[in-house]
Design a protein around this motif. Structure first.
Motif, PDB file in Angstrom:
ATOM      1  N   GLY A  47     -15.608  -3.211  11.161  1.00 50.97           N
ATOM      2  CA  GLY A  47     -15.217  -4.219  13.015  1.00 50.97           C
ATOM      3  C   GLY A  47     -17.249  -3.624  12.882  1.00 50.97           C
ATOM      4  O   GLY A  47     -17.845  -3.069  11.524  1.00 50.97           O
ATOM      5  N   ASP A  48     -17.424  -5.433  13.240  1.00 51.43           N
ATOM      6  CA  ASP A  48     -19.020  -5.450  13.835  1.00 51.43           C
ATOM      7  C   ASP A  48     -19.045  -3.727  14.726  1.00 51.43           C
ATOM      8  O   ASP A  48     -20.060  -4.162  15.471  1.00 51.43           O
ATOM      9  CB  ASP A  48     -18.597  -6.636  14.858  1.00 51.43           C
ATOM     10  N   ASP A  49     -18.678  -3.628  15.610  1.00 51.91           N
ATOM     11  CA  ASP A  49     -18.773  -2.273  16.153  1.00 51.91           C
ATOM     12  C   ASP A  49     -19.014  -0.922  15.388  1.00 51.91           C
ATOM     13  O   ASP A  49     -19.343   0.064  15.906  1.00 51.91           O
ATOM     14  CB  ASP A  49     -17.841  -1.937  16.774  1.00 51.91           C
ATOM     15  N   LYS A  50     -19.441  -1.275  13.642  1.00 53.10           N
ATOM     16  CA  LYS A  50     -19.973  -0.077  13.061  1.00 53.10           C
ATOM     17  C   LYS A  50     -18.846   0.836  13.124  1.00 53.10           C
ATOM     18  O   LYS A  50     -19.187   2.106  12.319  1.00 53.10           O
ATOM     19  CB  LYS A  50     -21.679   0.040  13.435  1.00 53.10           C
ATOM     20  N   THR A  51     -17.677   0.534  13.127  1.00 55.60           N
ATOM     21  CA  THR A  51     -17.041   1.463  13.057  1.00 55.60           C
ATOM     22  C   THR A  51     -15.389   1.327  11.918  1.00 55.60           C
ATOM     23  O   THR A  51     -15.618  -0.249  11.958  1.00 55.60           O
ATOM     24  CB  THR A  51     -16.345   2.041  14.486  1.00 55.60           C
ATOM     25  N   VAL A  52     -15.097   1.975  10.871  1.00 51.56           N
ATOM     26  CA  VAL A  52     -14.225   2.308  10.363  1.00 51.56           C
ATOM     27  C   VAL A  52     -12.828   2.948  10.474  1.00 51.56           C
ATOM     28  O   VAL A  52     -12.729   4.073  11.057  1.00 51.56           O
ATOM     29  CB  VAL A  52     -14.272   3.040   8.735  1.00 51.56           C
ATOM     30  N   SER A  53     -11.869   2.203  11.277  1.00 55.15           N
ATOM     31  CA  SER A  53     -10.201   2.874  11.497  1.00 55.15           C
ATOM     32  C   SER A  53      -9.323   2.605  10.693  1.00 55.15           C
ATOM     33  O   SER A  53      -9.670   1.620   9.672  1.00 55.15           O
ATOM     34  CB  SER A  53      -9.699   1.745  12.910  1.00 55.15           C
ATOM     35  N   CYS A  66     -15.230   7.182   9.943  1.00 54.51           N
ATOM     36  CA  CYS A  66     -16.437   7.525  10.523  1.00 54.51           C
ATOM     37  C   CYS A  66     -16.765   6.234  10.963  1.00 54.51           C
ATOM     38  O   CYS A  66     -16.283   5.189  11.741  1.00 54.51           O
ATOM     39  CB  CYS A  66     -17.028   7.590   9.126  1.00 54.51           C
ATOM     40  N   ASP A  67     -18.446   6.266  11.372  1.00 52.50           N
ATOM     41  CA  ASP A  67     -19.423   5.545  11.957  1.00 52.50           C
ATOM     42  C   ASP A  67     -20.305   4.642  10.960  1.00 52.50           C
ATOM     43  O   ASP A  67     -20.674   5.083   9.843  1.00 52.50           O
ATOM     44  CB  ASP A  67     -20.482   6.410  13.378  1.00 52.50           C
ATOM     45  N   LEU A  68     -20.606   3.566  10.896  1.00 50.08           N
ATOM     46  CA  LEU A  68     -21.592   3.171  10.022  1.00 50.08           C
ATOM     47  C   LEU A  68     -23.208   2.511  10.403  1.00 50.08           C
ATOM     48  O   LEU A  68     -23.353   2.202  12.484  1.00 50.08           O
ATOM     49  CB  LEU A  68     -20.473   1.734   9.715  1.00 50.08           C
ATOM     50  N   GLU A  69     -23.736   2.303   9.217  1.00 51.22           N
ATOM     51  CA  GLU A  69     -24.802   2.328   9.860  1.00 51.22           C
ATOM     52  C   GLU A  69     -25.670   0.984   9.969  1.00 51.22           C
ATOM     53  O   GLU A  69     -26.815   0.127   9.880  1.00 51.22           O
ATOM     54  CB  GLU A  69     -26.162   3.279   9.012  1.00 51.22           C
ATOM     55  N   GLY A  70     -24.942  -0.548   9.581  1.00 49.64           N
ATOM     56  CA  GLY A  70     -24.391  -1.492   9.862  1.00 49.64           C
ATOM     57  C   GLY A  70     -23.822  -2.366  10.212  1.00 49.64           C
ATOM     58  O   GLY A  70     -22.220  -1.825  10.617  1.00 49.64           O
ATOM     59  N   TYR A  71     -23.535  -4.014   9.481  1.00 49.66           N
ATOM     60  CA  TYR A  71     -22.512  -4.251   9.982  1.00 49.66           C
ATOM     61  C   TYR A  71     -22.107  -4.968   8.509  1.00 49.66           C
ATOM     62  O   TYR A  71     -22.491  -5.111   7.298  1.00 49.66           O
ATOM     63  CB  TYR A  71     -23.329  -5.747  10.142  1.00 49.66           C
ATOM     64  N   VAL A  72     -20.694  -4.800   7.848  1.00 49.84           N
ATOM     65  CA  VAL A  72     -20.266  -4.491   7.309  1.00 49.84           C
ATOM     66  C   VAL A  72     -19.447  -5.838   7.407  1.00 49.84           C
ATOM     67  O   VAL A  72     -19.628  -6.585   7.931  1.00 49.84           O
ATOM     68  CB  VAL A  72     -18.622  -3.635   7.618  1.00 49.84           C
ATOM     69  N   THR A  73     -19.667  -6.730   5.646  1.00 45.95           N
ATOM     70  CA  THR A  73     -18.937  -8.237   5.590  1.00 45.95           C
ATOM     71  C   THR A  73     -17.967  -7.996   4.507  1.00 45.95           C
ATOM     72  O   THR A  73     -16.670  -8.828   4.928  1.00 45.95           O
ATOM     73  CB  THR A  73     -20.197  -9.222   4.992  1.00 45.95           C
ATOM     74  N   ARG A 103     -22.296   0.664   0.223  1.00 49.46           N
ATOM     75  CA  ARG A 103     -22.062   1.522   0.030  1.00 49.46           C
ATOM     76  C   ARG A 103     -20.585   2.145  -0.611  1.00 49.46           C
ATOM     77  O   ARG A 103     -20.006   1.863  -0.470  1.00 49.46           O
ATOM     78  CB  ARG A 103     -22.272   1.950   1.517  1.00 49.46           C
ATOM     79  N   ILE A 104     -20.716   3.210  -1.379  1.00 49.27           N
ATOM     80  CA  ILE A 104     -19.425   3.693  -1.590  1.00 49.27           C
ATOM     81  C   ILE A 104     -18.747   5.067  -0.878  1.00 49.27           C
ATOM     82  O   ILE A 104     -19.343   6.179  -0.945  1.00 49.27           O
ATOM     83  CB  ILE A 104     -19.616   3.756  -2.846  1.00 49.27           C
ATOM     84  N   LEU A 105     -17.928   4.364  -0.362  1.00 47.71           N
ATOM     85  CA  LEU A 105     -17.529   6.118   0.507  1.00 47.71           C
ATOM     86  C   LEU A 105     -16.208   6.122   0.213  1.00 47.71           C
ATOM     87  O   LEU A 105     -15.671   5.426  -0.651  1.00 47.71           O
ATOM     88  CB  LEU A 105     -17.648   5.515   1.968  1.00 47.71           C
ATOM     89  N   THR A 106     -16.314   7.455   0.971  1.00 51.08           N
ATOM     90  CA  THR A 106     -14.243   8.697   0.811  1.00 51.08           C
ATOM     91  C   THR A 106     -14.076   8.118   0.944  1.00 51.08           C
ATOM     92  O   THR A 106     -13.925   7.424   2.432  1.00 51.08           O
ATOM     93  CB  THR A 106     -15.610   9.963  -0.410  1.00 51.08           C
ATOM     94  N   ARG A 107     -12.776   8.400   1.007  1.00 49.97           N
ATOM     95  CA  ARG A 107     -11.674   8.151   2.047  1.00 49.97           C
ATOM     96  C   ARG A 107     -11.558   8.975   3.054  1.00 49.97           C
ATOM     97  O   ARG A 107     -11.198   7.838   4.247  1.00 49.97           O
ATOM     98  CB  ARG A 107     -10.276   8.730   1.572  1.00 49.97           C
ATOM     99  N   GLY A 108     -12.279   9.743   3.467  1.00 47.37           N
ATOM    100  CA  GLY A 108     -13.312  10.925   4.913  1.00 47.37           C
ATOM    101  C   GLY A 108     -13.447   9.885   5.218  1.00 47.37           C
ATOM    102  O   GLY A 108     -14.770  10.465   6.157  1.00 47.37           O
ATOM    103  N   GLY A 109     -14.402   8.756   4.767  1.00 50.84           N
ATOM    104  CA  GLY A 109     -15.471   8.173   5.231  1.00 50.84           C
ATOM    105  C   GLY A 109     -17.257   8.613   5.297  1.00 50.84           C
ATOM    106  O   GLY A 109     -18.177   8.103   5.085  1.00 50.84           O
ATOM    107  N   ARG A 110     -17.187   9.395   4.165  1.00 55.58           N
ATOM    108  CA  ARG A 110     -18.579  10.327   3.816  1.00 55.58           C
ATOM    109  C   ARG A 110     -19.201   9.267   2.772  1.00 55.58           C
ATOM    110  O   ARG A 110     -18.392   8.734   1.389  1.00 55.58           O
ATOM    111  CB  ARG A 110     -18.138  11.164   2.596  1.00 55.58           C
TER     112      ARG A 110
END
Length: 827
Positions: A47-53, A66-73, A103-110
Motif C-alpha cells: 500500500g501507499d502507507d509503505k507497508t507489506v501485509s 515489513c516496511d518499505l522505503e518508498g511508494y510501491v507501484t 527491489r527483490i524481497l524475500t518472503r519474510g520482507g528482507r
C-alpha cells in the motif's frame, strides 16, 4: 437422423461460474497498489502507507510483513519452482517503486536486491517471465527493459515517447505485451526476434494488460471504460460494452479459462472469449467506498481472486456455481459451506452431500468418479451401486498433496493430477484406487503447473500435450510408463486445443486438434513407422523431411471455423461446434477407411434449426452416448440428442457382432448408419459386411471391387487390396512382402504405375525383373511414348525379355497363390 434439442433451464448457482466476495478488510491506511499470491496460498499486499501485509486463503489478515522505503507501484512473485541463487521457488517477489527503482524481497520482507534508477521517473510495472529467467520492467520514461535474476540489465527492448503503464509476458516467455498510450505493443524478448507488432487498442490510455497462460490471447483494459480481447497479432476477438468507469486491472486465471476485470467498486468475471460469466451474475459490486481496483491476482489453484482498492481495502472472492456434469449426475460446491459438495442425480431427482475436511478448491466428475481437491488432499468418490443415483460419503481413496493442484483430467481407467509448487510441479497419473501409475516425463516441452484442459488431454493409455516451446507440435506420452509413445504431430500452425478418443485399444487411439485458424484435424496416435522412430532414439525427428511427410500424411482435416471439439466418453464419435452449428461424426475413422464415404457419416445441426441458437463461442461440456451438452456464453446449457442407434452400432462392431450390426441398420433404414457400417467393415477387414453395406448405400462400383477382392485366393492378397482401397499402398506392400508374395507386391506397384518402385522390388528380390520390363514396354507402346527412365534403359540392355517366359511365370505365380488359398472370412 432425427435430432432432438431441448434447452435445460438451470438455477443460476448450478449454471455458470460466478464470484462470491467473502472478505473485505482495511489493514492498509492508504491506497493498495498491488496484490499477489505465492505458491503457499499466501496473499501479499502493498500500500501507499509503505507497508507489506500478509493474508491467508480466507482473506484473514496475517499481520505486517515489513516496511518499505518508498511508494510501491506493482509487485510480482517469482514463478513457482524456478528458484535460483540464495532462495528457492516462490520465496521472493519483486516490487517496483515510484522513484524509478525496483527491489527483490524475500518472503519474510528482507531486501535481497535493490536496483536504483532502473527508470527515469516511476517504474510503473514489472513481471517475471514464466520461466523465471528474466524480469521485465516498464516506466514513465517509455522504456521497456529486461533484467536478470541478479538484477543486472539485459536489454532495452523498446524506447517509446510516452509512459508505458502495463506489461505482460507471453506463456512461452518469448514476447512481451505492453500498453503505451492508446496502443498495445507485442515485442519479442529476443532483440533479433520477430518484428514488433503495434495496434490501437483503446480510445483512451491502456491501463492494464495480461497474456493468457493458455495460448496466444491478450486481455486489456483502458480509460475508455472497456476491456478487449486480442490474439497475439493484434486481431480483435472481443470488445465489451462501455462500463461506468475505466477498466483499471485485469488478470487471467492460472488455467486460462476465465479472467477478471476490475473497475471502480466493481469486479467482473469473464470466460476466455470475453463474455461475462452468467451475464450480469458474473459482475460483483464491492462495498461502498472501496474505490477503484488497482490490482488483481488469482490464487495458484485458480479458485480465489484478490484485489486492492483505492481506499486501502483488500477483497477476497471465491468462484462458485461451476457445476460439473457427467451422464445424469451434476456436482457443485455448496455456497453455504465450501467444505460440502452436492451431487445431484437429474433422472432420479435425488441428491447426496459429500463432506470434506477442508474447503473444496476444484472438482472433476467423469466416468462414475468424483475427484475433489482440497488444500492438502485429493479425495476420490464413486457412485453407489444399484443405480440409486446416490454417492457414498466414504472416499474410494485419499491422496495427500503438498503442492497446489492446478489441473485434474479424467478417463475411464485413471486420472491425471498436475501440481505446481516450490519443487517445480509434477504431472502424475493415478488409478481410481489411489495407486500412482507413473509420473509423466514432460521436462523440456511442458511445465506441469502450466498445463490446462485444452492443451492437455488424457485417455486410458495416452496423454497428449501441446509443446510449450513450439505450439505447432503435439507430443504423446504413455500413461503406464510416462515415456513418449507414437510419433509427435508437427503442424504448420499453432495448436490451441487437443482431445483424445476414449475407447478402443492403443492402436485405435485418435487425437483431434484445433489450430490457430480454428480448423479441426484428426490423426492416429500410433502411426506406421512411429515405433521404428522411437526405437532409433528419435533419429527420424523434425529434421527428417521424409519422416515428417509420412507423418503428416495421416493428418485429416475435418472442418473449419471450430469453437470446440470433444470425443464421446463411451464411443469413438466426435462432436465439434463449427460456426454456430453442431457437427457430429459417427465414425471419424471413415476418413481413413473410405474418405469418399466419410461425409455421409456426419450429422450437422445448424444454428436456428428447431428454434435453437447456440450463440457465439459455444463449448461442448459433455458428450456421453447419444447426448451432447453445449454450453452457451451466457451459461445456458443446451442438450442435443444425436442418433441413438450410433452408439449401439459401435457396441456391436466392438464385440465383433456383424450380424447384429447388419440387422440394426436394416431396422433403422438410415444411410448414415449404413455408411458407418461400410467404413467399419473395411477398417476391420470384414468383406461380407462391407459388400452388404455398400450395396445398401448404392455404391455399385465399390460392391464390385469388394467382390473382386473376395476372389483373391490368399488372405494376404485380400488384406493388401483392402489396404490399397484405404489409399495405403505402403502398408499393402508391407503386408505382401511379409507374407512372401513378392510378385503380387510388384504387380500392385505396376497397376499403380509406380514403375520405379516395381523395378526396385524386382531387383532387390532378384525376381520378375523381365516381367516389369515387359509390362513397362507394353505400357509405353500403348501410350505411344518413348522410354526416358535411365534405370529402365540400363536393365533393358542387360536383361533379355521373353514374352512367353514372362506369361508362363505370371501363370505359375497364380497357381502358387491357389495352393496357399484360404477361405474368405467375415460375416
Amino acid at each position: 437422423s432425427k435430432v432432438n434439442i431441448r434447452s435445460e433451464a438451470r438455477p443460476e448457482p448450478h449454471g455458470a461460474m460466478r464470484l462470491n466476495v467473502t472478505s473485505t478488510s482495511n489493514v492498509h491506511k492508504e491506497l493498495v497498489a498491488c496484490v499477489g499470491w505465492n505458491a503457499f496460498n499466501e496473499l501479499y499486499s502493498c500500500g501507499d502507507d509503505k507497508t507489506v501485509s500478509r493474508w491467508d486463503i480466507n482473506g484473514d489478515a496475517g499481520g505486517k510483513v515489513c516496511d518499505l522505503e518508498g511508494y510501491v507501484t506493482d509487485m510480482h512473485w517469482f514463478p513457482a519452482g524456478k528458484g535460483g541463487g540464495s532462495t528457492v521457488g516462490n520465496d521472493v517477489f519483486a516490487c517496483s517503486f515510484s522513484d524509478g527503482s525496483f527491489r527483490i524481497l524475500t518472503r519474510g520482507g528482507r531486501v535481497e536486491r535493490h536496483v536504483p534508477d532502473a527508470h527515469r521517473g516511476a517504474c510503473v510495472s514489472l513481471r517475471w517471465n514464466p520461466d523465471g529467467t528474466a524480469l521485465a520492467t516498464c516506466g514513465e520514461d517509455g522504456a521497456l527493459k529486461t533484467w536478470g535474476r541478479n538484477g543486472m540489465l539485459r536489454a532495452v527492448l523498446e524506447q517509446l515517447q510516452h509512459a508505458i503503464h502495463a506489461l505482460s509476458w507471453s506463456p512461452s516467455s518469448d514476447a512481451v505485451a505492453a500498453g503505451c498510450g492508446k496502443d498495445l505493443y507485442v515485442k519479442s524478448a529476443d532483440p533479433g526476434g520477430r518484428k514488433t507488432i503495434r495496434w490501437k487498442a483503446h480510445d483512451g490510455a491502456v491501463l492494464a494488460v495480461d497474456w493468457s497462460p493458455r495460448g496466444d490471447v491478450i486481455v486489456s483494459g483502458g480509460e475508455d471504460c472497456r476491456y478487449r480481447v486480442w490474439d497475439g497479432f493484434g486481431r480483435a476477438l472481443f470488445a465489451s460494452s462501455a462500463m461506468d468507469h475505466p477498466a483499471t486491472a485485469c488478470a487471467w486465471a492460472p488455467g486460462g479459462d476465465v479472467f477478471a476485470v476490475g473497475s471502480f467498486e466493481r469486479v467482473c468475471l469473464c470466460d476466455r472469449t470475453g463474455w461475462s460469466e452468467a451475464g450480469d451474475g458474473g459482475k460483483r459490486s464491492l462495498k461502498d467506498g472501496f474505490g477503484s481496483v488497482f490490482g488483481l491476482a488469482w490464487s495458484p489453484d485458480g479458485t480465489t481472486l484478490a484485489g486492492g482498492g483505492g481506499s486501502g481495502a483488500v477483497f477476497v472472492a471465491v468462484t462458485v456455481g461451476d457445476a460439473k456434469e457427467w451422464g445424469d449426475a451434476e456436482a457443485s460446491v455448496s455456497e453455504a459451506d465450501p467444505r460440502a459438495v452436492i451431487v445431484r442425480c437429474v433422472s432420479r431427482e435425488t441428491s447426496s452431500t459429500i463432506e470434506l475436511r477442508d474447503r473444496a478448491s476444484r472438482l472433476s466428475l467423469a466416468h462414475g468418479y468424483l475427484v475433489c481437491v482440497t488444500t492438502n488432499q485429493v479425495c476420490v468418490y464413486r457412485a453407489d451401486g444399484g443405480g440409486t443415483g446416490r454417492w457414498s460419503n466414504q472416499p474410494a481413496c485419499v491422496l495427500d498433496v503438498r503442492d497446489v493442484v492446478t489441473l485434474v483430467l479424467q478417463c475411464r481407467a485413471c486420472f491425471l493430477l498436475c501440481t505446481g509448487g516450490a519443487d517445480g510441479g509434477a504431472a502424475r497419473v493415478y488409478g481410481y484406487e489411489g495407486r500412482m501409475i507413473c509420473e509423466l516425463k514432460t521436462q523440456g516441452f511442458a511445465r506441469p503447473e502450466s498445463l490446462s484442459e485444452g492443451v492437455a488431454a488424457l485417455a486410458p493409455d495416452t496423454c497428449a500435450v501441446v509443446d510449450r516451446n513450439d505450439a505447432r507440435s503435439v507430443r504423446f506420452l504413455d500413461t503406464n510408463a510416462g515415456r513418449p509413445v507414437g510419433e509427435d504431430v508437427t503442424h504448420n500452425l499453432d495448436v490451441v486445443h487437443v482431445a483424445l478418443s476414449q475407447t478402443g485399444a492403443p492402436p485405435d487411439r485418435r487425437c483431434a486438434f484445433v489450430d490457430a485458424n480454428r480448423d479441426v484435424f484428426v490423426v492416429p496416435v500410433l502411426r506406421r513407422g512411429s515405433d521404428e522412430n522411437h526405437a532409433l532414439g528419435g533419429r527420424l525427428g523434425p529434421g527428417n523431411n521424409a519422416g515428417n511427410a509420412r507423418a503428416n500424411a495421416s493428418i485429416v482435416k475435418l472442418a473449419t471455423m471450430v469453437d470446440d471439439v470433444r470425443w464421446s466418453d463411451t464411443t469413438d464419435m466426435l462432436a465439434a461446434m463449427c460456426d454456430g452449428s453442431l457437427h457430429a461424426w459417427y465414425y471419424p475413422d471413415a476418413f481413413y477407411a473410405d474418405p469418399d464415404l466419410a461425409p455421409r457419416t456426419k450429422l450437422v445441426k445448424r444454428a436456428g434449426q428447431a428454434g435453437v441458437d447456440f450463440g457465439k463461442s459455444p463449448r461442448i461440456v459433455a458428450f456421453d452416448g447419444a447426448r451432447c451438452v453445449v454450453r452457451r456464453v451466457d451459461g445456458a446449457r443446451i442438450a442435443c440428442s444425436v442418433s441413438a442407434h450410433a452408439p449401439v452400432l459401435h457396441e456391436h462392431v466392438l464385440a465383433n457382432q456383424w450380424d447384429r450390426a447388419i440387422r440394426l441398420c436394416r431396422f433403422v433404414k438410415d444411410d448414415s448408419m449404413w455408411a458407418c457400417l461400410a467404413a467399419m467393415a473395411v477398417a476391420n477387414k470384414d468383406l461380407n459386411t462391407a459388400e452388404i453395406a455398400y450395396a445398401a448405400v448404392e455404391e455399385v462400383e465399390k460392391v464390385q471391387f469388394v467382390q473382386a477382392i473376395k476372389k483373391i485366393p490368399t488372405e494376404e492378397g485380400r488384406m493388401a487390396e483392402l489396404a490399397l482401397f484405404r489409399r495405403e499402398p505402403d502398408e499393402a506392400e508391407s503386408i505382401l512382402l511379409q507374407a512372401g508374395a513378392v510378385y503380387r507386391a510388384i504387380d500392385m506397384r505396376v497397376r499403380l504405375f509406380n514403375w520405379r518402385r516395381a523395378l526396385d522390388l524386382a531387383v532387390q528380390h532378384r525376381t520378375h525383373v523381365d516381367t516389369v520390363l515387359y509390362r513397362r514396354a507394353r505400357y509405353l507402346e500403348e501410350a505411344q511414348r518413348r522410354e526416358t527412365d535411365e534405370s529402365f534403359k540400363e536393365y533393358s540392355r542387360s536383361v533379355q525379355v521373353d514374352e512367353e517366359a514372362v506369361l508362363a511365370k505370371i501363370a505359375q505365380e497364380g497357381e502358387k497363390e491357389k495352393e496357399r488359398a484360404r477361405p474368405v472370412g467375415g460375416g
